[in-house]
Structures are given as structure tokens and as C-alpha cells.
Motif scaffolding. Structure first.
Motif, PDB file in Angstrom:
ATOM      1  N   SER A   1      -3.084  -1.932  -2.291  1.00 34.84           N
ATOM      2  CA  SER A   1      -3.442  -1.435  -3.622  1.00 34.84           C
ATOM      3  C   SER A   1      -2.622  -2.107  -4.715  1.00 34.84           C
ATOM      4  O   SER A   1      -2.968  -1.998  -5.897  1.00 34.84           O
TER       5      SER A   1
ATOM      6  N   LYS B   1       0.849  -1.191   0.000  1.00 31.10           N
ATOM      7  CA  LYS B   1       0.000   0.000   0.000  1.00 31.10           C
ATOM      8  C   LYS B   1       0.879   1.233   0.000  1.00 31.10           C
ATOM      9  O   LYS B   1       2.044   1.189   0.408  1.00 31.10           O
TER      10      LYS B   1
ATOM     11  N   ASP C   1      -0.569   6.994   2.016  1.00 34.41           N
ATOM     12  CA  ASP C   1      -1.816   7.732   2.231  1.00 34.41           C
ATOM     13  C   ASP C   1      -3.048   6.922   1.847  1.00 34.41           C
ATOM     14  O   ASP C   1      -4.139   7.474   1.712  1.00 34.41           O
ATOM     15  N   GLU C   2      -2.888   5.622   1.669  1.00 35.11           N
ATOM     16  CA  GLU C   2      -4.022   4.735   1.386  1.00 35.11           C
ATOM     17  C   GLU C   2      -4.478   4.082   2.682  1.00 35.11           C
ATOM     18  O   GLU C   2      -3.655   3.681   3.508  1.00 35.11           O
TER      19      GLU C   2
ATOM     20  N   THR D   1      -3.972   5.020   7.155  1.00 30.57           N
ATOM     21  CA  THR D   1      -2.867   5.753   6.540  1.00 30.57           C
ATOM     22  C   THR D   1      -1.714   5.864   7.528  1.00 30.57           C
ATOM     23  O   THR D   1      -1.875   5.667   8.738  1.00 30.57           O
TER      24      THR D   1
ATOM     25  N   ASP E   1      -2.768   5.432  -8.693  1.00 34.40           N
ATOM     26  CA  ASP E   1      -3.582   6.457  -9.351  1.00 34.40           C
ATOM     27  C   ASP E   1      -4.413   5.892 -10.500  1.00 34.40           C
ATOM     28  O   ASP E   1      -5.627   6.041 -10.513  1.00 34.40           O
TER      29      ASP E   1
ATOM     30  N   CYS F   1      -0.110   6.860  -3.223  1.00 31.06           N
ATOM     31  CA  CYS F   1      -1.253   6.030  -3.621  1.00 31.06           C
ATOM     32  C   CYS F   1      -1.151   5.613  -5.086  1.00 31.06           C
ATOM     33  O   CYS F   1      -0.480   6.251  -5.894  1.00 31.06           O
TER      34      CYS F   1
END
Length: 304
Positions: free
Chosen positions: A51, A42, A45-46, A124, A147, A145
Motif C-alpha cells: 500500500s 504493507k 491487516d492489508e 494479512t 486510510d 492499513c
């Protein structure tokens, strides 16, 4: 309909140790889970568990995951995908670690797309109570993050219609051969919210991926990222430069397996009533690389 964002991308890599050095130490992603031949990451800021998923054994994309706002959105998207003719199956919580129930489909482009509502919340790195602007001890680029991504298929228009019908996406920009109504479509940039493009679709190999991108804050961070790539002898494809399409600032570069990454900053905001921009094939160099106004061969031929 409730697609909120591209939630995760699952990529294949040839050597996990090399990949971990690239994604953790250069891009600065946080490892949150490792199991078997897979590692989950990740950005700082996720808030969801992951992700990016890396799986050792090859190159290219395995699947994309999209998060919806409401649980009922899953069934609605399932019906729309089936009506379009896509192959759809249900997936259960735990099929993907930390991801809840959802559906898995294969659209016209040949890509596997997963739709889900819940993922374990990780938090986060700065928290949600009186947070600092960024973590004090960022590593490398410190990408906050995921995008967007750019997938490839020989039939861009069909995939564009699929995304419109199932995800309620709309096209913000496109590249066509001409401005005539019967023009062939080379590429489209699509979203369903104020992020200018969550997914782009480019004429290329069926089921392929051109790149996936991480968001940075501004032009200075893009330049610093390029400096760090040079320090690490990371192969840079192009940049730092600006796009004409999206107006974003960018560097394209490769991970050790040959998958293309991008760091991306700025760019336009999208609105459903914003007129769609059309570029013609003779101006695509300006559209992709606004400063040089020409494409290098590697950028147009390398997919994984």
C-alpha cells in the motif's frame, strides 16, 4: 462503477535508511519488497502486496493507485477520464511490481492517478482462518492499513468535478469562503463508499500533497502513537486532537524527509443520502482542530 478504495501511494524520500526506520520501526509497516532505490510496504491487516511505495530521491508524492472491483471498470473509467479531458495511457502488468493491467492518468490537479483491478495477494498477518484480533508482535504504532490522503491544487472545484465524473466520488464535507452560491472552495473531502473520505483536496500547490494517513482503531491507539513519536523524537505537527470535519481523532507528524503523515481513528461513516456538511472559512480552525479551534502556520503552509 467500481473504484473500491485508495490502494497505494508512491512517495519520494531523501534518505531511504532514515525512511525505513520511520515507516518500519515507528509506524510498524511490513517491508515486502526492495529493489533499486525503492521499497514496498504493507500494513498488518492489508491483504494486497503493498500500500506504500518509497522511492529515494526527493520529497512528495509520485502517484496514487486506486483498485477497482471489476476488470471492465478500467475501460469505463478510461472513457470518462478522456471525456473530461484528462491525459490517459494504458499500463501493463508488471509496470508496477505485483500490480496488473490498468490505466494511468493525469487529472486537473497535476497528480498521476493509476487505476488497476488486480494486485498479488500477500495475506494479512493474522490470516483468514480463525484469525486472532491482531498480531502478537506488533512493532511501534502497528498501523493496520493505509486510510486516505490529502492532495493539493489551486483549483479545488475542478478536481472535485473530475473525481465525481471519473471515480463516481461524492463530497461528504467542504470548506467554502462563504455560504453563497458563488463562494470559492478551499477544500473538499470525497469518497464513493462508507469510508468518509478516501481523498481530500485542498487549495495549495499544483501536484502537491499535504499528508497521507494510516487508520488506527480508537482514541487510545492515537494517544499511544503520540507517545511513541515523542520517544523517537519524531516531529509532531499537531495533536493528539479531534477534527470537527470528519469527527476523527488524529495526530499529524513528519517523516525524516518532511512528508507529513497522519494516524486517524474513528470518524463518521458516509452514505450517499447523508447531507453534505459545509464549513465556512471563518470556522475552519474549529473544523480542522476541534479542541484548539485554530490552525498553526506549519499546518497551512507545509506541502511536499
Amino acid at each position: 462503477m467500481g473504484i473500491m478504495r485508495l490502494g497505494y501511494i508512491h512517495m519520494k524520500v531523501t534518505d531511504m535508511e532514515e525512511a525505513k526506520n520511520h515507516y518500519a520501526n515507528l509506524l510498524g509497516l511490513y517491508e515486502v519488497k526492495a529493489e533499486g532505490n525503492k521499497v514496498w510496504y504493507k500494513g498488518w491487516d492489508e491483504w494486497d502486496h503493498h500500500s506504500v511505495v518509497l522511492e529515494e530521491g526527493g520529497v512528495g508524492v509520485t502517484k496514487f493507485g486506486y483498485k477497482v472491483e471489476y476488470e471492465d471498470d478500467i475501460a469505463e473509467i478510461e472513457k470518462k477520464a478522456q471525456a473530461f479531458g484528462a491525459t490517459v495511457e494504458r499500463m501493463s502488468a508488471g509496470d508496477n511490481p505485483e500490480v496488473g493491467d490498468g490505466i494511468r492518468m493525469v487529472g486537473p490537479s497535476g497528480h498521476t492517478l493509476e487505476v488497476y483491478h488486480s494486485m498479488t495477494e500477500y495475506g494479512t498477518e493474522v490470516g483468514t482462518h480463525n484469525p486472532e484480533a491482531f498480531p502478537r508482535h506488533l512493532v511501534g504504532i502497528g498501523a493496520p492499513c493505509l486510510d486516505h490522503a490529502l492532495m493539493s491544487t489551486p483549483n479545488v472545484k475542478e478536481q472535485e468535478e473530475f473525481f465525481k465524473a471519473t471515480f463516481d466520488y461524492f463530497t461528504t464535507e467542504r470548506v467554502d469562503t462563504t455560504l453563497e452560491d458563488d463562494a470559492d472552495t478551499i477544500a473538499v473531502w470525497m469518497t464513493n463508499n462508507n469510508i468518509y473520505h478516501q481523498m481530500a483536496v485542498l487549495n495549495g500547490p499544483q501536484g502537491g500533497i499535504h499528508h497521507f494517513a494510516f487508520r488506527l482503531e480508537d482514541w487510545n491507539e492515537v494517544g499511544r502513537a503520540a507517545d511513541l513519536m515523542a520517544m523517537d523524537d519524531t516531529p509532531i505537527d499537531i495533536g493528539p486532537t479531534r477534527h470537527g470535519i470528519t469527527r476523527g481523532r488524529t495526530v499529524y507528524f513528519f517523516d525524516p524527509s518532511g512528508n507529513r503523515n497522519e494516524v486517524f481513528a474513528g470518524g463518521l461513516m458516509s452514505h450517499r443520502d447523508r447531507p453534505m456538511v459545509t464549513w465556512t472559512a471563518d470556522q475552519v480552525g474549529k473544523g480542522i482542530f476541534y479542541h484548539a479551534r485554530e490552525l498553526n502556520e506549519r499546518f497551512t503552509t507545509v506541502f511536499t
